[in-house]
Motif scaffolding. Structure first.
Motif, PDB file in Angstrom:
ATOM      1  N   LYS A 174       1.445   5.654   1.566  1.00  0.00           N
ATOM      2  CA  LYS A 174       1.025   5.857   2.319  1.00  0.00           C
ATOM      3  C   LYS A 174       1.579   7.264   2.367  1.00  0.00           C
ATOM      4  CE  LYS A 174      -0.232   6.366   7.506  1.00  0.00           C
ATOM      5  NZ  LYS A 174       0.037   5.557   9.066  1.00  0.00           N
ATOM      6  N   ASP A 175       1.537   8.388   2.524  1.00  0.00           N
ATOM      7  CA  ASP A 175       2.116   9.681   2.264  1.00  0.00           C
ATOM      8  C   ASP A 175       3.246   9.395   1.347  1.00  0.00           C
ATOM      9  OD1 ASP A 175       0.541  10.376   4.670  1.00  0.00           O
ATOM     10  OD2 ASP A 175       2.056   9.518   6.154  1.00  0.00           O
ATOM     11  N   ARG A 192       0.976  -0.876  -0.165  1.00  0.00           N
ATOM     12  CA  ARG A 192       0.320   0.380  -0.398  1.00  0.00           C
ATOM     13  C   ARG A 192       0.962   0.800   0.046  1.00  0.00           C
ATOM     14  NH1 ARG A 192       0.081  -2.411   4.581  1.00  0.00           N
ATOM     15  NH2 ARG A 192       0.805  -1.610   6.456  1.00  0.00           N
TER      16      ARG A 192
END
Length: 348
Positions: free
Chosen positions: A33-34, A31
């Motif tokens: 994220k940021d 995934r």
């Protein structure tokens, strides 16, 4: 396909990865994220990057029929020197300070590699003895540098080396990949790899055909030390501290295991960089699996040893051939022995 020397290491790595799905259903999930990639596979590559680098240098050393037990101490010394330089600087976050710390660590590693190379190639000391000297003394040097304390640093540029991200990927993965690619090009696209295999396979014949074995042997020990130094920078950067006592502890044994599991013989000669990378990933995946399934810490090393033994046996052609012959005998069953008449003499 099963006869390819990388088949069994790759199969073992795939089996270990698939086994984790049983305990972690989203093990293969990646995934963002940021703007950064996260996931178990990314973690294996991230935390396995230092081992890949150390094993890479170890591969070339073993290819020349040598061994380098000092890489763990070099890891500790490089991290200690870099963190000490940054912690004592007026501006720890300055790129110039970080560049200076990296340069100092690599320069000292270069000297350590030259010392090993001179002892082995120039003086004629056995590799295991020559590098064992630095393995013991180097750990003491690392503790002297840190004064027996854990040196902590706060520097974002330095954090990038082992714990930062670049182009959504952990920078350590990109750095290790670049070193692997460069090493592969130098050893497989030039005559360097063939020369190293010649020196390791038959040093006498190599000398007779004009190969300068001493220079090549010294070169691989320098390269091994530099790889260990970069790994030390990664490890200390990731935790923002340097521990002269525990940093890189026993990483030399994991590196040797990775090289052997990857299909490179300890007797020297032919080597496989791809096999070494797979072997390092097997070791790191095994460590991740141990923590995932909750094996008690006191039995972790025993479990790891049994798995490594199993991997080595599986990829051994002699072991597989012996197991196949035994299965064949079992499948055919035991043939009945002929019964001779009572009055028949032997040889009649």
């Amino acid at each position: 396909m099963t006869k390819h020397r990388l088949f069994w290491p790759a199969a073992v790595l795939a089996a270990l990865l698939l086994a984790n799905v049983v305990f972690t259903p989203d093990f293969f999930a990646i995934r963002i994220k940021d703007g950064h990639l996260y996931g178990s596979l990314i973690d294996i590559l991230h935390f396995g990057a230092p081992l890949i680098l150390v094993a890479l240098g170890m591969t070339l050393v073993i290819a020349t029929s040598g061994i380098d037990l000092s890489v763990g101490s070099t890891v500790a010394i490089a991290g200690a020197l870099a963190c000490l330089h940054i912690s004592g600087a007026a501006d720890p976050a300055s790129p110039g300070t970080v560049f200076g710390a990296v340069a100092i660590a690599l320069a000292v590693a270069l000297v350590l590699g030259v010392v090993n190379g001179v002892l082995v190639a120039g003086v004629g000391v056995q590799p295991i003895i020559a590098t064992l000297i630095l393995m013991v003394a180097g750990r003491g040097v690392a503790q002297l540098v840190t004064d027996g304390q854990i040196v902590t640093v706060t520097s974002e540029p330095y954090k990038l080396i082992g714990g930062g991200y670049w182009l959504t990927m952990p920078f350590a993965i990109l750095l290790a990949g670049a070193v692997v690619l460069l090493t592969s090009l130098l050893t497989r696209r030039t005559a360097l790899g063939l020369l190293l295999e010649s020196v390791g396979g038959n040093p006498v014949a190599s000398r007779l055909v004009g190969i300068r074995a001493m220079g090549l042997i010294a070169l691989v020990y320098v390269f091994s030390a530099l790889c260990a130094a970069v790994a030390g920078l990664m490890i200390s950067s990731n935790v923002s501290s340097a521990d002269g006592n525990n940093a890189g502890l026993w990483i030399e044994l994991d590196a040797i295991l990775a090289v052997v599991v990857g299909g490179t013989a300890l007797t020297g000669g032919r080597f496989s960089l791809r096999g070494t990378v797979i072997g390092a990933l097997i070791i790191q995946t095994l460590s991740t699996t141990v923590y995932t399934i909750g094996i008690p810490p006191e039995t972790t090393l025993v479990f790891k040893a049994f798995v490594v033994i199993a991997v080595c046996l599986i990829q051994s052609p002699a072991f597989r051939a012996k197991a196949a012959r035994r299965r064949a005998r079992t499948g055919r069953g035991t043939r009945p022995r002929p019964v001779m008449p009572e009055n028949t003499e032997v040889g009649a």
